[in-house]
Enzyme design. Structure first.
Site, PDB file in Angstrom:
ATOM      1  N   GLU A 234      10.373 -50.539  -4.612  1.00 39.76           N
ATOM      2  CA  GLU A 234       9.245 -50.631  -5.557  1.00 39.76           C
ATOM      3  C   GLU A 234       8.872 -49.246  -6.082  1.00 39.76           C
ATOM      4  OE1 GLU A 234       5.698 -49.949  -4.926  1.00 39.76           O
ATOM      5  OE2 GLU A 234       5.570 -49.777  -2.755  1.00 39.76           O
TER       6      GLU A 234
ATOM      7  N   LYS B 245      -0.158 -49.356 -13.285  1.00 36.21           N
ATOM      8  CA  LYS B 245       0.199 -49.993 -12.009  1.00 36.21           C
ATOM      9  C   LYS B 245       0.281 -51.492 -12.260  1.00 36.21           C
ATOM     10  CE  LYS B 245      -1.933 -50.846  -7.471  1.00 36.21           C
ATOM     11  NZ  LYS B 245      -3.041 -50.488  -6.566  1.00 36.21           N
TER      12      LYS B 245
ATOM     13  N   VAL C 210       4.456 -54.118  -4.984  1.00 36.36           N
ATOM     14  CA  VAL C 210       5.296 -55.063  -4.245  1.00 36.36           C
ATOM     15  C   VAL C 210       5.342 -56.387  -5.012  1.00 36.36           C
ATOM     16  CG1 VAL C 210       5.426 -56.446  -2.125  1.00 36.36           C
ATOM     17  CG2 VAL C 210       4.979 -53.980  -1.994  1.00 36.36           C
TER      18      VAL C 210
ATOM     19  N   ASP D 261     -11.345 -58.960  -2.528  1.00 35.82           N
ATOM     20  CA  ASP D 261     -10.312 -58.084  -3.064  1.00 35.82           C
ATOM     21  C   ASP D 261      -9.041 -58.337  -2.255  1.00 35.82           C
ATOM     22  OD1 ASP D 261      -8.630 -56.149  -3.992  1.00 35.82           O
ATOM     23  OD2 ASP D 261     -10.027 -54.481  -3.746  1.00 35.82           O
TER      24      ASP D 261
ATOM     25  N   SER E 190      -4.945 -58.369  -2.424  1.00 37.78           N
ATOM     26  CA  SER E 190      -3.824 -57.853  -3.210  1.00 37.78           C
ATOM     27  C   SER E 190      -2.976 -58.981  -3.777  1.00 37.78           C
ATOM     28  CB  SER E 190      -2.944 -56.979  -2.315  1.00 37.78           C
ATOM     29  OG  SER E 190      -1.761 -56.627  -3.001  1.00 37.78           O
ATOM     30  N   ALA E 191      -2.489 -58.776  -4.996  1.00 36.01           N
ATOM     31  CA  ALA E 191      -1.567 -59.738  -5.618  1.00 36.01           C
ATOM     32  C   ALA E 191      -0.257 -59.833  -4.834  1.00 36.01           C
ATOM     33  CB  ALA E 191      -1.292 -59.331  -7.062  1.00 36.01           C
ATOM     34  N   ASP E 192      -0.031 -58.870  -3.917  1.00 42.40           N
ATOM     35  CA  ASP E 192       1.175 -58.954  -3.073  1.00 42.40           C
ATOM     36  C   ASP E 192       1.171 -60.238  -2.242  1.00 42.40           C
ATOM     37  OD1 ASP E 192       1.661 -56.413  -4.018  1.00 42.40           O
ATOM     38  OD2 ASP E 192       1.396 -55.396  -2.093  1.00 42.40           O
TER      39      ASP E 192
ATOM     40  N   LYS F  95      -1.064 -52.081   4.731  1.00 45.25           N
ATOM     41  CA  LYS F  95      -1.656 -50.759   4.934  1.00 45.25           C
ATOM     42  C   LYS F  95      -2.904 -50.873   5.816  1.00 45.25           C
ATOM     43  CE  LYS F  95      -1.099 -49.921   0.480  1.00 45.25           C
ATOM     44  NZ  LYS F  95       0.078 -50.681   0.051  1.00 45.25           N
TER      45      LYS F  95
HETATM   46  N1  PSU Z   1       3.380 -48.611   0.342  1.00 48.55           N
HETATM   47  C1  PSU Z   1       3.054 -47.293   0.442  1.00 48.55           C
HETATM   48  N2  PSU Z   1       2.271 -46.773  -0.539  1.00 48.55           N
HETATM   49  C2  PSU Z   1       1.824 -47.523  -1.614  1.00 48.55           C
HETATM   50  C3  PSU Z   1       2.188 -48.908  -1.710  1.00 48.55           C
HETATM   51  C4  PSU Z   1       2.975 -49.393  -0.691  1.00 48.55           C
HETATM   52  O1  PSU Z   1       3.446 -46.607   1.395  1.00 48.55           O
HETATM   53  O2  PSU Z   1       1.109 -47.007  -2.482  1.00 48.55           O
HETATM   54  C5  PSU Z   1       1.731 -49.739  -2.902  1.00 48.55           C
HETATM   55  C6  PSU Z   1       2.614 -50.966  -3.105  1.00 48.55           C
HETATM   56  O3  PSU Z   1       3.121 -50.918  -4.424  1.00 48.55           O
HETATM   57  C7  PSU Z   1       1.687 -52.156  -2.930  1.00 48.55           C
HETATM   58  C8  PSU Z   1       0.398 -51.564  -3.448  1.00 48.55           C
HETATM   59  O4  PSU Z   1       2.119 -53.291  -3.632  1.00 48.55           O
HETATM   60  O5  PSU Z   1       0.398 -50.281  -2.798  1.00 48.55           O
HETATM   61  C9  PSU Z   1      -0.813 -52.431  -3.115  1.00 48.55           C
HETATM   62  O6  PSU Z   1      -1.811 -52.175  -4.042  1.00 48.55           O
HETATM   63  P1  PSU Z   1      -3.089 -53.148  -4.138  1.00 48.55           P
HETATM   64  O7  PSU Z   1      -3.737 -53.044  -2.786  1.00 48.55           O
HETATM   65  O8  PSU Z   1      -3.959 -52.601  -5.245  1.00 48.55           O
HETATM   66  O9  PSU Z   1      -2.568 -54.517  -4.418  1.00 48.55           O
HETATM   67 MN    MN Z   2      -7.076 -55.045  -5.130  1.00 46.84          MN
END
Ligand code: PSU
Ligand code: MN
Length: 304
Positions: free
Chosen positions: A26, A87, A107, A137, A139-141, A158
């Site tokens: 990604e 993003k 992702v 909140d 994530s769309a993941d 994370k």
């Molecule tokens: N893994 C990392 N650093 C990152 C990400 C993953 O070590 O920045 C990214 C990935 O692209 C994941 C995104 O899909 O963070 C999640 O963002 P959000 O929480 O806004 O969905």
């Molecule tokens: Mn979010």
């Protein structure tokens, strides 16, 4: 879908054509998750590590409104520069394609693109999940994992997130979470979260078998393979927890919202741990890329 606005790098297309293993990488982690100029170096190294396992890397992004499966070095460095690179998760594709934008795919976005191209394995650092402060909140993941059939190799979600709620979400939506050589969910920077997993795989073949069964049953959705960060670079749990509390408090003070939240928290962690969280992040990205390559080899051998 021949009229898909998508370009597959010739090397990647050739590999896919003959069933040679390919790993998707990604790009949000490059453009938004890590800082310049180190991000480009890391992006290149991840590709090299995949290649060293005899597997073709395909970093995924959107450039000028076209989905790119595999990037040239120039394209990668443009992304790493990050100027005007949005993003992108699922909801951003219509905008980016219609308006010919450049985007780094999360992702979620990378899973979509990998699936369009016929790639089965994606490597990342940590998936998104349910946030701590705001349970709405999400994530769309997560919904992507419930619908798109890709094996996502990561170090769990994370640790800045609500990990128990994230696991519950995945269970509700039928996404298997596999501990890779471990019985508990890693906490991204740290090896241990205290959250037990019901499923464990000890080698790439066991992961390929799970994917095979999933496909035989025509189940929708992906598979999370949770790999703990390498021991020597992992953060001690106590240090990580203290830094997370402070990072979250700072996000509150600065009223950080939406897609800025995750990059903001990762940067705060970097400062608060004096760079230790960054070292852990890099080490786990490298390790996950290699594990993903091994899994891609097993999947190609199993022909699924
Ligand atoms: N893994 C990392 N650093 C990152 C990400 C993953 O070590 O920045 C990214 C990935 O692209 C994941 C995104 O899909 O963070 C999640 O963002 P959000 O929480 O806004 O969905
Ligand atoms: Mn979010």
């Amino acid at each position: 879908m021949s009229d898909m606005p998508m370009d597959v790098l010739p090397e990647v297309a050739a590999a896919l054509e003959v069933g040679h293993p390919v790993v998707a990488l990604e790009s949000t982690v490059i453009a938004h998750g890590l800082s310049r100029p180190q991000n480009l170096e890391i992006a290149l190294r991840l590709q090299t590590l995949v290649r060293a396992q005899g597997v073709i890397p395909a970093t995924v992004a959107v450039l000028g409104g076209r989905v790119k499966i595999g990037l040239s070095e120039n394209e990668l460095s443009h992304l790493a520069e990050g100027a005007d690179v949005i993003k992108m998760s699922r909801r951003d594709f219509p905008t980016a394609i219609a308006r010919q934008l450049d985007g780094a795919t999360t992702v979620s976005g990378s899973m979509m693109a990998a699936d369009w191209a016929g790639i089965r394995v994606l490597a990342t650092g940590g998936i998104g999940g349910v946030h701590r402060g705001d349970q709405f909140d999400v994530s769309a993941d997560l919904p992507e994992l419930a619908r798109t059939p890709i094996v996502v190799v990561c170090s769990g979600a994370k640790a800045i997130l609500n990990l128990p709620a994230t696991l519950e979400w995945l269970e509700t939506h039928g996404v298997p979470v596999v501990g890779y050589g471990v019985d508990e969910l890693p906490a991204f920077y740290s090896r241990s979260s205290g959250l037990a997993l019901d499923l464990r795989a000890d080698n790439p073949v066991e992961v390929a078998e799970l994917l095979w069964a999933q496909r035989k049953l025509a189940l929708s959705g992906g598979l999370v393979v949770a790999v703990p960060p390498p021991e020597q670079d992992a953060l001690p749990g106590v240090e990580m927890k203290a830094a997370i509390e402070q990072a979250l408090a700072q996000a509150q003070v600065e009223a950080v919202r939406g897609k800025e939240t995750t990059p903001f928290l990762l940067r705060q962690m970097e400062t608060l741990t004096g760079g230790a969280s960054l070292r852990a992040n890099i080490a786990l990205l490298e390790n996950n890329a290699q594990v993903a390559a091994h899994i891609a080899v097993a999947i190609a051998a199993a022909g699924c």
